[in-house]
Scaffold this active site. Sequence first.
Site, PDB file in Angstrom:
ATOM      1  N   LYS A  52       0.828  -1.119   0.079  1.00 17.86           N
ATOM      2  CA  LYS A  52      -0.040   0.133  -0.045  1.00 17.86           C
ATOM      3  C   LYS A  52       0.805   1.243   0.135  1.00 17.86           C
ATOM      4  O   LYS A  52       0.549   2.107  -0.701  1.00 17.86           O
ATOM      5  CB  LYS A  52      -1.019  -0.151   1.374  1.00 17.86           C
ATOM      6  CG  LYS A  52      -2.193  -1.194   1.100  1.00 17.86           C
ATOM      7  CD  LYS A  52      -2.921  -0.981   2.244  1.00 17.86           C
ATOM      8  CE  LYS A  52      -4.153  -2.113   2.199  1.00 17.86           C
ATOM      9  NZ  LYS A  52      -5.026  -1.912   3.160  1.00 17.86           N
ATOM     10  N   SER A  99      -0.582   0.768   5.996  1.00 17.64           N
ATOM     11  CA  SER A  99      -0.953  -0.214   7.160  1.00 17.64           C
ATOM     12  C   SER A  99      -2.219  -1.224   6.617  1.00 17.64           C
ATOM     13  O   SER A  99      -2.819  -0.929   5.945  1.00 17.64           O
ATOM     14  CB  SER A  99      -1.707   0.626   8.339  1.00 17.64           C
ATOM     15  OG  SER A  99      -1.584  -0.322   9.541  1.00 17.64           O
ATOM     16  N   ASP A 100      -1.989  -2.403   7.203  1.00 14.26           N
ATOM     17  CA  ASP A 100      -3.263  -3.300   7.016  1.00 14.26           C
ATOM     18  C   ASP A 100      -3.157  -4.383   7.945  1.00 14.26           C
ATOM     19  O   ASP A 100      -2.326  -4.420   8.898  1.00 14.26           O
ATOM     20  CB  ASP A 100      -2.769  -4.110   5.928  1.00 14.26           C
ATOM     21  CG  ASP A 100      -3.888  -5.063   5.141  1.00 14.26           C
ATOM     22  OD1 ASP A 100      -4.528  -4.257   4.244  1.00 14.26           O
ATOM     23  OD2 ASP A 100      -4.219  -6.217   5.416  1.00 14.26           O
ATOM     24  N   GLN A 101      -4.441  -4.793   8.373  1.00 14.75           N
ATOM     25  CA  GLN A 101      -4.625  -5.671   9.500  1.00 14.75           C
ATOM     26  C   GLN A 101      -5.196  -6.843   9.097  1.00 14.75           C
ATOM     27  O   GLN A 101      -6.091  -6.982   8.456  1.00 14.75           O
ATOM     28  CB  GLN A 101      -5.596  -4.803  10.378  1.00 14.75           C
ATOM     29  CG  GLN A 101      -5.943  -5.447  11.791  1.00 14.75           C
ATOM     30  CD  GLN A 101      -6.630  -4.545  12.675  1.00 14.75           C
ATOM     31  OE1 GLN A 101      -7.866  -4.426  12.252  1.00 14.75           O
ATOM     32  NE2 GLN A 101      -6.138  -3.937  13.549  1.00 14.75           N
TER      33      GLN A 101
END
Length: 192
Positions: free
Chosen positions: A51, A67-69
């Site tokens: 990203k 950011s990724d979760q």
Amino acid sequence: MQLILASTSPYRKELLTRLHIPFQTARPDADETPLPGEMPETLALRLASLKAESLADTFTDALIIGSDQVATLDDIVPIGKPGTVDQAKSQLRAASGRTVTFYTGLSVFNSANGQQDALVDRYEIQFRNLTDAEIDRYIELEQPLDCAGSFKSEGLGSALFARHQGADPTSLIGLPLIALCSLLQKHGMKVL
């Protein structure tokens, strides 16, 4: 140097606002499909980096935050955003008395020199045993349909927990601010 948040998430935007640093948001261009056999921690890290990198051609002199979760039940079964009340009820019933683990990937990419630093923050939520009435009431009050795991830790979601454990509770919301401050400092941007 510009600071860019590679996200359109209102939750991440609100968190970054807490640092009182001027920034812009932009929609990243990233295929979020997991690779075959990809572990949750690896997926979160890869997507956070992807990203951030996806905006490098648009913002050529910037620190870009990705950011990724990824959430898992008992560290095995992936859990996404419910989208519907029925799916939220199903997720919370499944989580009752069990542990949900969140892997939040974080990347800071310097588009001017190509330097990137990334990490994954792990955070665990142990749910207490929940009744159907508690689940129904919680969903009615909080409407957590756009939240992985069907709860908002920054709100009434705390009433669902037996305990939680991790280095940074903001990672549950999608952007680990403690780690972000360290990464920004590493790239020459002082928060204070």
